[in-house]
Design an enzyme around this catalytic site. Structure first.
Site, PDB file in Angstrom:
ATOM      1  N   ARG A  87       9.327  17.139 -79.823  1.00 45.76           N
ATOM      2  CA  ARG A  87       9.974  17.200 -78.526  1.00 45.76           C
ATOM      3  C   ARG A  87      11.384  16.907 -78.838  1.00 45.76           C
ATOM      4  NH1 ARG A  87       7.306  19.151 -73.931  1.00 45.76           N
ATOM      5  NH2 ARG A  87       8.738  17.758 -72.823  1.00 45.76           N
ATOM      6  N   ARG A 104      16.504  24.182 -78.641  1.00 45.66           N
ATOM      7  CA  ARG A 104      16.888  24.831 -77.517  1.00 45.66           C
ATOM      8  C   ARG A 104      18.276  24.990 -77.536  1.00 45.66           C
ATOM      9  NH1 ARG A 104      12.190  21.570 -73.888  1.00 45.66           N
ATOM     10  NH2 ARG A 104      10.603  23.456 -73.967  1.00 45.66           N
ATOM     11  N   HIS A 117       8.322  26.011 -77.042  1.00 41.72           N
ATOM     12  CA  HIS A 117       7.128  25.217 -76.048  1.00 41.72           C
ATOM     13  C   HIS A 117       6.817  24.111 -77.266  1.00 41.72           C
ATOM     14  CE1 HIS A 117       3.917  23.241 -74.147  1.00 41.72           C
ATOM     15  NE2 HIS A 117       3.243  23.558 -75.365  1.00 41.72           N
TER      16      HIS A 117
HETATM   17  P1  IDP Z   1       8.990  21.381 -71.384  1.00 46.21           P
HETATM   18  O1  IDP Z   1       8.663  22.924 -71.727  1.00 46.21           O
HETATM   19  O2  IDP Z   1      10.126  20.947 -71.698  1.00 46.21           O
HETATM   20  O3  IDP Z   1       7.793  20.193 -71.582  1.00 46.21           O
HETATM   21  P2  IDP Z   1       8.166  21.664 -68.550  1.00 46.21           P
HETATM   22  O4  IDP Z   1       8.712  20.814 -67.409  1.00 46.21           O
HETATM   23  O5  IDP Z   1       6.653  21.265 -69.081  1.00 46.21           O
HETATM   24  O6  IDP Z   1       9.153  21.684 -69.739  1.00 46.21           O
HETATM   25  O7  IDP Z   1       8.092  23.396 -68.183  1.00 46.21           O
HETATM   26  C1  IDP Z   1       7.378  24.188 -68.640  1.00 46.21           C
HETATM   27  C2  IDP Z   1       8.541  25.367 -68.806  1.00 46.21           C
HETATM   28  O8  IDP Z   1       8.924  25.889 -67.744  1.00 46.21           O
HETATM   29  C3  IDP Z   1       9.765  25.092 -69.539  1.00 46.21           C
HETATM   30  O9  IDP Z   1       9.565  24.991 -70.702  1.00 46.21           O
HETATM   31  C4  IDP Z   1      10.720  26.214 -68.971  1.00 46.21           C
HETATM   32  O10 IDP Z   1      10.504  27.311 -69.748  1.00 46.21           O
HETATM   33  C5  IDP Z   1      10.240  26.378 -67.696  1.00 46.21           C
HETATM   34  N1  IDP Z   1      10.796  25.696 -66.486  1.00 46.21           N
HETATM   35  C6  IDP Z   1      10.569  24.306 -66.279  1.00 46.21           C
HETATM   36  N2  IDP Z   1      11.385  23.892 -65.403  1.00 46.21           N
HETATM   37  C7  IDP Z   1      12.108  24.727 -65.013  1.00 46.21           C
HETATM   38  C8  IDP Z   1      13.077  24.923 -63.908  1.00 46.21           C
HETATM   39  O11 IDP Z   1      13.668  24.005 -63.172  1.00 46.21           O
HETATM   40  N3  IDP Z   1      13.574  26.034 -63.676  1.00 46.21           N
HETATM   41  C9  IDP Z   1      13.263  27.186 -64.531  1.00 46.21           C
HETATM   42  N4  IDP Z   1      12.211  27.100 -65.537  1.00 46.21           N
HETATM   43  C10 IDP Z   1      11.900  25.904 -65.676  1.00 46.21           C
HETATM   44 MG    MG Z   2       5.955  20.779 -70.665  1.00 45.77          MG
END
Ligand code: IDP
Ligand code: MG
Length: 139
Positions: A87, A104, A117
């Site tokens: 992470r 990223r 991811h």
């Molecule tokens: P993470 O991948 O860093 O764990 P999560 O909150 O689990 O983030 O969200 C899953 C995926 O959804 C993110 O990797 C991203 O691709 C997308 N995502 C999350 N939050 C947003 C947002 O606020 N706007 C657009 N896409 C988002």
């Molecule tokens: Mg996530």
């Protein structure tokens, strides 16, 4: 410290941008070994299931359409403290806020299209890789 396994998806943007080689290089440099890997795809329904915790959010449809938009590379990675360290290597969700040197930061472009991811717990990692890999594909 005991070794731990995590699960990653190199998302459709990373495959399309021809970034997967460089990302895998970075993963190896950071000390992870690859225990399973394949190029595959998911349907919109599978993406909705994978990201079911985000159902109803403003970005949900954009996210699921994106995840189903092209080939992905899925991997099981091993290292001590793999979940947390991966992470950190990913950087924050929003690629524009991710520092240089993170996956990223170097390969993502937006919050949705953020290159990769990473599982957020040991339990979720196992659940996620079990969807993609059979026993004989895990090393
Ligand atoms: P993470 O991948 O860093 O764990 P999560 O909150 O689990 O983030 O969200 C899953 C995926 O959804 C993110 O990797 C991203 O691709 C997308 N995502 C999350 N939050 C947003 C947002 O606020 N706007 C657009 N896409 C988002
Ligand atoms: Mg996530």
């Amino acid at each position: 410290m005991e070794t731990q396994r995590t699960f990653t998806i190199l998302k459709p943007d990373a495959v399309k941008n021809q970034s997967i080689g460089a990302i895998i290089g970075k993963i190896h440099e950071a000390g992870f070994s690859i225990r399973a890997m394949k190029m595959t795809r998911i349907s919109i329904e599978e993406a909705e299931n994978f990201y079911s915790m985000h159902t109803g959010k403003e970005f949900f449809e954009r996210l699921t359409q994106f995840m189903a938009s092209g080939p992905i590379v899925v991997m099981v990675l091993e290292k001590s403290n793999a979940i947390e360290d991966y992470r950190k290597l990913l950087g924050p969700t929003d690629s524009t806020k991710a520092p240089k040197g993170t996956i990223r930061g170097d390969f993502g472009t937006t919050t949705t299209q953020n290159a990769a991811h990473g599982a957020d717990s040991v339990e979720n990692a196992k659940h996620e890789w079990a969807f993609f890999f059979s026993e004989r594909e895990l090393f």
